[in-house]
Design a protein around this motif. Structure first.
Motif, PDB file in Angstrom:
ATOM      1  N   GLY A 122      -5.663  -2.561  11.446  1.00  0.00           N
ATOM      2  CA  GLY A 122      -6.494  -1.578  10.750  1.00  0.00           C
ATOM      3  C   GLY A 122      -5.717  -0.669   9.811  1.00  0.00           C
ATOM      4  O   GLY A 122      -6.309   0.018   8.978  1.00  0.00           O
ATOM      5  N   ASP A 123      -4.386  -0.649   9.921  1.00  0.00           N
ATOM      6  CA  ASP A 123      -3.584   0.165   8.992  1.00  0.00           C
ATOM      7  C   ASP A 123      -3.562  -0.511   7.620  1.00  0.00           C
ATOM      8  O   ASP A 123      -3.483  -1.738   7.532  1.00  0.00           O
ATOM      9  N   PRO A 124      -3.618   0.278   6.531  1.00  0.00           N
ATOM     10  CA  PRO A 124      -3.586  -0.337   5.196  1.00  0.00           C
ATOM     11  C   PRO A 124      -2.191  -0.888   4.871  1.00  0.00           C
ATOM     12  O   PRO A 124      -1.186  -0.225   5.149  1.00  0.00           O
ATOM     13  N   GLU A 181      -8.290  -2.147  -0.940  1.00  0.00           N
ATOM     14  CA  GLU A 181      -7.291  -1.957   0.119  1.00  0.00           C
ATOM     15  C   GLU A 181      -7.360  -3.129   1.088  1.00  0.00           C
ATOM     16  O   GLU A 181      -8.452  -3.573   1.443  1.00  0.00           O
ATOM     17  N   PHE A 224      -6.217  -4.386   4.900  1.00  0.00           N
ATOM     18  CA  PHE A 224      -5.785  -3.804   6.172  1.00  0.00           C
ATOM     19  C   PHE A 224      -5.112  -4.857   7.046  1.00  0.00           C
ATOM     20  O   PHE A 224      -5.394  -6.046   6.932  1.00  0.00           O
ATOM     21  N   TYR A 225      -4.246  -4.378   7.911  1.00  0.00           N
ATOM     22  CA  TYR A 225      -3.466  -5.262   8.779  1.00  0.00           C
ATOM     23  C   TYR A 225      -4.338  -5.811   9.915  1.00  0.00           C
ATOM     24  O   TYR A 225      -5.133  -5.084  10.505  1.00  0.00           O
ATOM     25  N   HIS A 226      -4.152  -7.117  10.195  1.00  0.00           N
ATOM     26  CA  HIS A 226      -4.960  -7.768  11.224  1.00  0.00           C
ATOM     27  C   HIS A 226      -4.188  -8.213  12.455  1.00  0.00           C
ATOM     28  O   HIS A 226      -4.776  -8.447  13.492  1.00  0.00           O
ATOM     29  N   HIS A 230       0.849  -1.196   0.000  1.00  0.00           N
ATOM     30  CA  HIS A 230       0.000   0.000   0.000  1.00  0.00           C
ATOM     31  C   HIS A 230       0.892   1.256   0.000  1.00  0.00           C
ATOM     32  O   HIS A 230       1.896   1.282   0.719  1.00  0.00           O
TER      33      HIS A 230
END
Ligand SMILES: [Zn+2]
Length: 271
Positions: A227-229, A238, A240-242, A213
């Motif tokens: 939650g960060d892409p 997109e 997102f980080y888990h 990203h």
């Protein structure tokens, strides 16, 4: 003490190759250590490729060193294992396409290696310490010696000699030689990062289907929170980080696409 400085374990990482050539030509005067220089993968250096048959820096397991092999790097690993017999400290020079600055990679918890890394990291703002205790693919060259530091510098394109990074790294390397020669020690703790996991790119039917990203690009040693892409797919979706909060390193390293690593996940630790 015998200290070996190696470059060209990966043939397209020119910083280390030319640092070895520079130091061979212009060897610092030392009093207590014997310096030895090694260009590790001559065929790959000639071809300006990472490797010919397989990654040399994953070819040093006891198993690989004992079996007969038709792979150039596995044969070369045996030659290097002989050459490094009696070597006390190895400084192995690499470069990365990721925005890693000057990263001192420690692959063991040996005191002498940690000490050198801590002294250098405390003296230079752009020097960081990263612990990486091995890869599932095979053993690093460092497993042949009692103490070692791998120096990864970047961002540098493969096959490119980047002047600013070259001379910054040269300065740190000269200081590393001095620390070993004068046998300097520190008892101060220092921040390090420890690699604990990897994240692969998005894939469709096993084929790459996305990229880092734009918001994560170049953010090595930043903070990554759930939650960060992290990825953008070719469908413009997109991702997102888990996982748990982490410090991403080796983001978008060119050589790790084949290893299915988009970035490595590290945690801060004190050493
Ligand atoms: Zn390398």
């Amino acid at each position: 003490m015998r200290v070996t400085i190696s470059g060209g374990v990966h043939g397209n990482e020119l910083t280390g190759i030319y640092l070895v050539r520079k130091l061979r030509h212009d060897t610092p005067l030392t009093h207590n250590i014997n310096l030895d220089f090694l260009l590790a993968n001559p065929k790959a250096i000639e071809a300006c490729r990472r490797y010919i048959d397989k990654d040399l820096n994953r070819s040093f397991s006891t198993h690989a060193l004992e079996r007969d092999s038709h792979l150039y790097e596995e044969e070369r690993a045996k030659v290097i294992a002989n050459r490094l017999r009696g070597c006390d400290f190895l400084i192995d020079m690499h470069s990365t396409t990721a925005n890693m600055g000057i990263t001192l990679v420690l692959s063991t918890q040996d005191k002498r290696s940690e000490n050198l890394a801590k002294i250098l990291a405390s003296e230079y703002e752009d020097v960081r310490i990263l612990q990486w205790f091995g890869s599932e693919e095979g053993d690093f060259i460092n497993t042949l010696v009692p103490s070692s530091v791998t120096i990864e510098v970047g961002p540098v394109c493969q096959g490119v000699l980047e002047p600013e990074i070259f001379w910054r790294t040269y300065k740190v390397l000269r200081r590393a030689i001095e620390v070993l020669d004068k046998d300097e020690w520190t008892s101060d703790p220092h921040l390090a990062y420890r690699i604990e996991g990897y994240e692969d790119f998005p894939r469709k039917n096993g084929k790459l289907w996305g990229m880092i990203h734009p918001e994560l690009k170049g953010r090595d040693y930043g903070q990554l929170h759930p939650g960060d892409p992290i990825f953008l797919t070719l469908d413009e979706e997109e991702i997102f980080y888990h996982g748990d909060p982490c410090v991403p390193v080796f983001i978008n390293e060119a050589a790790y696409y084949e290893k299915k690593i988009a970035f490595c996940k590290a945690k801060p630790v004190e050493i």
